[in-house]
Write a protein that holds these residues in place. Structure first.
Motif, PDB file in Angstrom:
ATOM      1  N   CYS A   1     -12.993 -15.765  -6.954  1.00 18.23           N
ATOM      2  CA  CYS A   1     -12.390 -16.174  -5.679  1.00 18.23           C
ATOM      3  C   CYS A   1     -10.632 -14.933  -5.529  1.00 18.23           C
ATOM      4  CB  CYS A   1     -12.302 -17.470  -5.191  1.00 18.23           C
ATOM      5  SG  CYS A   1     -10.640 -17.892  -4.709  1.00 18.23           S
TER       6      CYS A   1
ATOM      7  N   GLY B   1     -13.173 -21.376  -2.293  1.00 17.03           N
ATOM      8  CA  GLY B   1     -11.460 -21.202  -2.120  1.00 17.03           C
ATOM      9  C   GLY B   1     -10.801 -21.668  -0.839  1.00 17.03           C
TER      10      GLY B   1
ATOM     11  N   CYS C   1     -12.863  -9.888  -0.540  1.00 20.07           N
ATOM     12  CA  CYS C   1     -13.228 -10.442  -1.655  1.00 20.07           C
ATOM     13  C   CYS C   1     -15.281 -10.184  -1.165  1.00 20.07           C
ATOM     14  CB  CYS C   1     -12.983 -11.856  -0.877  1.00 20.07           C
ATOM     15  SG  CYS C   1     -13.574 -13.447  -2.180  1.00 20.07           S
TER      16      CYS C   1
ATOM     17  N   CYS D   1      -8.564 -16.052   4.734  1.00 21.37           N
ATOM     18  CA  CYS D   1      -9.996 -15.969   4.714  1.00 21.37           C
ATOM     19  C   CYS D   1     -10.971 -16.747   6.334  1.00 21.37           C
ATOM     20  CB  CYS D   1     -10.625 -16.532   3.530  1.00 21.37           C
ATOM     21  SG  CYS D   1      -9.916 -15.300   2.416  1.00 21.37           S
TER      22      CYS D   1
ATOM     23  N   MET E   1      -9.992 -20.376   2.478  1.00 23.85           N
ATOM     24  CA  MET E   1     -11.862 -20.896   3.646  1.00 23.85           C
ATOM     25  C   MET E   1     -11.263 -21.807   4.367  1.00 23.85           C
ATOM     26  SD  MET E   1     -13.450 -18.605   5.257  1.00 23.85           S
ATOM     27  CE  MET E   1     -14.179 -17.222   4.126  1.00 23.85           C
TER      28      MET E   1
HETATM   29  S1  SF4 Z   1     -11.187 -17.681  -0.232  1.00 22.66           S
HETATM   30 FE1  SF4 Z   1     -11.306 -16.115   0.648  1.00 22.66          FE
HETATM   31  S2  SF4 Z   1     -10.736 -15.143  -1.506  1.00 22.66           S
HETATM   32 FE2  SF4 Z   1     -11.702 -17.675  -1.957  1.00 22.66          FE
HETATM   33  S3  SF4 Z   1     -13.883 -16.938  -2.500  1.00 22.66           S
HETATM   34 FE3  SF4 Z   1     -13.617 -17.131  -0.118  1.00 22.66          FE
HETATM   35  S4  SF4 Z   1     -13.215 -15.697   1.157  1.00 22.66           S
HETATM   36 FE4  SF4 Z   1     -12.922 -15.120  -1.519  1.00 22.66          FE
END
Ligand code: SF4
Ligand code: SF4
Length: 361
Positions: free
Chosen positions: A304, A333, A319, A343, A336
């Motif tokens: 993440c 994470g 990412c 995200c 999201m």
């Molecule tokens: S929240 Fe964003 S940075 Fe974290 S794993 Fe998901 S897409 Fe990747």
């Protein structure tokens, strides 16, 4: 709107190099997508999201602590809905609830206090997250709890202060940001003065900006006007709401209950005096003193990039989990999960190609 977009284009020509601006506030991120502002801007202007969503910057260790508290017998944990699905090291609050922990979603801290009145057999703990926008509401709720002599209500305070985080960002050597759009709501409470260091020490312009499309475009124009003139000042685009001195009554209420403390921010690490802890006189309202729980060391989710995204070093499409292993339905994470998370916003509204990351000129 097209007039100001054209004026922005003229300024970009004048500056003569690509410009990268950071919107510190999560609500700005969402508004920028919703109003299609990225598409109105000339190619030379890139917008990056910063650490401006309280859910995104809540440390995993703090989620773990809330989960551990919720799993204590006799404890009812109250939280805002966005936090429910933020993954902790082992589980989210939603998963803890599915496993039998008592977790209630509330819409305001006062709702949590009402829960305490309705559940005298439980210790009700409010998971108190947020920036200066919400912390005065918590302080007002604590005042009411005191007046009512509620014996079974306390808060787990993970409140954070925006200026110390910006100070840490500005001091980051690899920071590739030419100027900052500052959060209007936080500024309505704290005013404009606490940001002066961004220009004075960081040498970058900053503009307190409202949330309508015209506000945001004007904020960007003001930033570019400074950059074109080689200036670095803190300006206030949102004067109809933000007074230079902020809201003294809210600040006094905050000061009555809280004092600054070091706090861990997701992605930014521990930042001195960037959190709010209850003053010792209010220990009975402080869940970390009343109901101490042991929490194992936190584990970050593998792969993440939230940390780099919150510092403006990457954008969500960088990412490798974005849109594949990590989606709003199955977030890896916090960025999201939250409706104001970078995200989640990129995922919902599509994306413009990520600007290259490199040192700001
Ligand atoms: S929240 Fe964003 S940075 Fe974290 S794993 Fe998901 S897409 Fe990747
Ligand atoms: S709380 Fe207010 S200032 Fe902070 S991210 Fe949300 S909208 Fe922006």
């Amino acid at each position: 709107m097209n007039g100001i977009a054209a004026a922005i284009g003229d300024l970009v020509q004048k500056i003569g190099r690509p410009v990268r601006l950071m919107e510190v506030c999560g609500t700005h991120t969402v508004a920028i997508f919703r109003h299609g502002i990225r598409d109105l801007l000339p190619a030379g202007v890139s917008l990056l999201s910063g650490p401006g969503c309280p859910v995104c910057v809540t440390a995993i260790a703090d989620v773990d602590r809330a989960v551990a508290l919720a799993r204590q017998p006799g404890v009812l944990l109250a939280t805002f809905g966005d936090l429910l699905r933020v993954p902790g090291s082992a589980m989210s609050l939603a998963e803890a609830r599915a496993g039998g922990a008592q977790v209630a979603v509330v819409y305001s801290p006062l709702d949590a206090l009402e829960l305490a009145a309705a559940n005298p057999g439980h210790q009700v703990v409010f998971f108190a997250t947020g920036f200066e926008t919400t912390s005065p509401l918590i302080a007002a709720t604590l005042l009411t709890a005191q007046e009512r002599a509620t014996g079974n209500f306390s808060i787990l305070s993970v409140h954070k202060l925006v200026p110390p985080a910006l100070r840490a960002l500005v001091a980051t050597p690899e920071l590739a940001v030419d100027g900052f759009l500052l959060p209007g709501h936080v500024s309505a409470i704290i005013g404009v003065d606490p940001y002066r260091f961004i220009a004075a020490e960081g040498g970058r312009p900053a503009v307190v900006t409202g949330f309508a499309a015209a506000d945001i475009l004007e904020g960007i124009w003001l930033l570019l006007r400074q950059l074109a003139a080689g200036a670095a000042r803190v300006e206030n685009q949102y004067q109809r709401v933000v007074r230079p001195e902020g809201n003294p009554r809210a600040l006094a209420l905050l000061d009555a209950f809280f004092e600054p403390a070091d706090a861990v921010w997701r992605g930014l690490g521990t930042i001195p005096a960037s959190g709010l802890t209850l003053k010792p006189a209010y220990a009975e309202l402080d869940a970390s003193r009343r109901l101490p729980v042991a929490v194992p060391a936190a584990r970050e989710p593998a792969g993440c990039d939230c940390g780099a995204i919150l510092r403006g070093l990457k954008t969500p499409p960088d990412c490798r989990l974005f849109g594949r292993a990590c989606t709003p339905e199955r977030p890896v994470g916090a960025c999201m999960v939250s409706s104001e998370g970078s995200c989640a916003a990129y995922h919902r509204y599509g994306q413009r190609p990520a600007p290259p990351v490199g040192p700001a000129a």
